[in-house]
Motif scaffolding. Structure first.
Motif, short mmCIF file in Angstrom:
data_model
loop_
_atom_site.label_atom_id
_atom_site.label_comp_id
_atom_site.label_asym_id
_atom_site.label_seq_id
_atom_site.Cartn_x
_atom_site.Cartn_y
_atom_site.Cartn_z
N TYR A 1 24.86 -31.25 23.59
CA TYR A 1 23.68 -31.87 22.99
C TYR A 1 22.60 -30.85 22.64
O TYR A 1 21.85 -31.04 21.69
CB TYR A 1 23.13 -32.98 23.89
CG TYR A 1 23.92 -34.26 23.76
CD1 TYR A 1 24.09 -34.87 22.52
CD2 TYR A 1 24.51 -34.86 24.87
CE1 TYR A 1 24.82 -36.03 22.39
CE2 TYR A 1 25.25 -36.02 24.74
CZ TYR A 1 25.40 -36.60 23.50
OH TYR A 1 26.12 -37.74 23.37
N HIS A 2 22.53 -29.77 23.41
CA HIS A 2 21.64 -28.67 23.03
C HIS A 2 22.05 -28.14 21.65
O HIS A 2 21.18 -27.95 20.77
CB HIS A 2 21.71 -27.56 24.10
CG HIS A 2 21.00 -26.29 23.74
ND1 HIS A 2 19.73 -25.99 24.19
CD2 HIS A 2 21.38 -25.24 22.95
CE1 HIS A 2 19.36 -24.81 23.70
NE2 HIS A 2 20.34 -24.33 22.96
N GLU A 3 23.34 -27.94 21.46
CA GLU A 3 23.81 -27.44 20.16
C GLU A 3 23.60 -28.49 19.07
O GLU A 3 23.34 -28.14 17.91
CB GLU A 3 25.28 -27.02 20.25
CG GLU A 3 25.56 -25.88 21.23
CD GLU A 3 24.68 -24.65 20.99
OE1 GLU A 3 24.36 -24.36 19.82
OE2 GLU A 3 24.29 -24.00 21.98
N VAL A 4 23.74 -29.76 19.41
CA VAL A 4 23.44 -30.83 18.45
C VAL A 4 21.98 -30.72 18.00
O VAL A 4 21.67 -30.94 16.82
CB VAL A 4 23.73 -32.22 19.06
CG1 VAL A 4 23.12 -33.33 18.19
CG2 VAL A 4 25.23 -32.44 19.21
N GLY A 5 21.10 -30.34 18.92
CA GLY A 5 19.70 -30.13 18.56
C GLY A 5 19.57 -29.05 17.49
O GLY A 5 18.91 -29.24 16.47
N HIS A 6 20.24 -27.90 17.70
CA HIS A 6 20.23 -26.85 16.68
C HIS A 6 20.81 -27.37 15.36
O HIS A 6 20.30 -27.07 14.27
CB HIS A 6 21.07 -25.65 17.13
CG HIS A 6 20.44 -24.80 18.20
ND1 HIS A 6 19.22 -24.19 18.05
CD2 HIS A 6 20.90 -24.43 19.43
CE1 HIS A 6 18.94 -23.48 19.15
NE2 HIS A 6 19.94 -23.62 19.99
N ALA A 7 21.90 -28.12 15.47
CA ALA A 7 22.59 -28.61 14.27
C ALA A 7 21.70 -29.58 13.48
O ALA A 7 21.64 -29.51 12.25
CB ALA A 7 23.91 -29.27 14.65
N GLU B 1 12.81 -22.74 18.93
CA GLU B 1 13.93 -23.64 18.68
C GLU B 1 14.80 -23.84 19.92
O GLU B 1 15.35 -24.93 20.13
CB GLU B 1 14.78 -23.14 17.51
CG GLU B 1 15.90 -24.12 17.18
CD GLU B 1 16.61 -23.84 15.87
OE1 GLU B 1 15.94 -23.42 14.91
OE2 GLU B 1 17.83 -24.05 15.82
N GLU B 2 14.93 -22.81 20.74
CA GLU B 2 15.75 -22.97 21.95
C GLU B 2 15.14 -24.02 22.89
O GLU B 2 15.87 -24.78 23.54
CB GLU B 2 15.92 -21.63 22.67
CG GLU B 2 16.76 -20.62 21.91
CD GLU B 2 18.17 -21.11 21.61
OE1 GLU B 2 18.65 -22.02 22.30
OE2 GLU B 2 18.80 -20.58 20.68
N ASP B 3 13.82 -24.05 22.96
CA ASP B 3 13.18 -25.08 23.78
C ASP B 3 13.35 -26.46 23.14
O ASP B 3 13.59 -27.46 23.82
CB ASP B 3 11.68 -24.78 23.95
CG ASP B 3 11.43 -23.55 24.82
OD1 ASP B 3 12.26 -23.26 25.71
OD2 ASP B 3 10.39 -22.90 24.63
N ALA C 1 14.99 -15.36 23.25
CA ALA C 1 14.61 -16.58 22.52
C ALA C 1 14.64 -17.81 23.42
O ALA C 1 13.98 -18.81 23.16
CB ALA C 1 15.55 -16.79 21.33
N HIS C 2 15.45 -17.74 24.47
CA HIS C 2 15.52 -18.84 25.45
C HIS C 2 14.44 -18.65 26.51
O HIS C 2 14.11 -17.52 26.88
CB HIS C 2 16.88 -18.86 26.16
CG HIS C 2 18.05 -18.98 25.24
ND1 HIS C 2 18.56 -17.90 24.57
CD2 HIS C 2 18.79 -20.04 24.88
CE1 HIS C 2 19.60 -18.30 23.83
NE2 HIS C 2 19.75 -19.60 24.00
N SER C 3 13.94 -19.77 27.02
CA SER C 3 13.11 -19.67 28.22
C SER C 3 13.97 -19.19 29.38
O SER C 3 15.20 -19.25 29.33
CB SER C 3 12.50 -21.04 28.54
OG SER C 3 11.57 -21.42 27.55
ZN LIG Z 1 20.49 -22.69 21.71
#
Ligand SMILES: [Zn+2]
Length: 177
Positions: free
Chosen positions: A50-56, A69-71, A116-118
């Motif tokens: 679902y994290h990747e779905v967010g990026h998508a 975007e990572e957040d 880029a990630h927290s």
């Molecule tokens: Zn990510």
């Protein structure tokens, strides 16, 4: 490679088996075994998806966001996985996964702060905050047992409402039925 990606050129999401192997090793090292280990690995992988779905969604729909975007992708996972009570277990498991990853880091160097990630420990707490914020009564134990800092917890209902309403607004024009 133990990772997962949204691949814009191919309009696809790749989730590597090596990532689930790493998750299995992490949870196993923390004492999980048998069915509970399988469940933990499965739940954390679903949250990663679902994290990747967010990026998508951000990429494919050209959604406008502010914040890293990572957040925002983590928020997508939290938005989906707080939509019913059963799914909240997935987020709690994912918070455990990031807490374990964070606890393995002995010293934070510049690259961790520049990432880029927290930080893993922050991602863990953010997930706990969203779960707690979605239902303070059921998840009060997260504060009582110290997993979620009580000062942070005071704002979690507001954080959760802000995040979930933002994702609802971002997706409203695309939702059918
Ligand atoms: Zn990510």
């Amino acid at each position: 490679e133990s990772n997962a990606y949204y691949v814009p050129d191919q309009h696809s999401i790749e989730v590597c088996y090596e990532l689930s192997a790493q998750e299995r090793s992490s949870f196993s090292g923390a004492g999980d075994s048998g069915d509970s280990l399988d469940t933990a690995v499965y739940q954390s992988m679903v949250a990663t998806l679902y994290h990747e779905v967010g990026h998508a969604l951000i990429g494919e729909l050209e959604l406008k966001t502010t914040g890293r975007e990572e957040d925002v992708a983590d928020q997508m996972a939290a938005y989906i996985l707080t939509s019913d009570d059963e799914s909240k277990d997935y987020l709690l498991t994912t918070a455990d996964s990031y807490a374990l990853a964070g606890s393995r880091i002995e010293a934070l160097d510049d690259s961790a702060f520049a990432d880029a990630h927290s930080l893993d420990a922050q991602r863990s707490v953010n997930f706990l905050c969203y779960v707690y914020g979605s239902d303070e009564t059921t998840f009060q134990y997260l504060v009582d047992d110290g997993a979620l800092n009580s000062d942070r917890a005071e704002g979690c209902a507001g954080e959760y409402t802000q995040m979930s309403e933002a994702w609802e607004a971002l997706l409203a024009q695309y939702v059918r039925g």
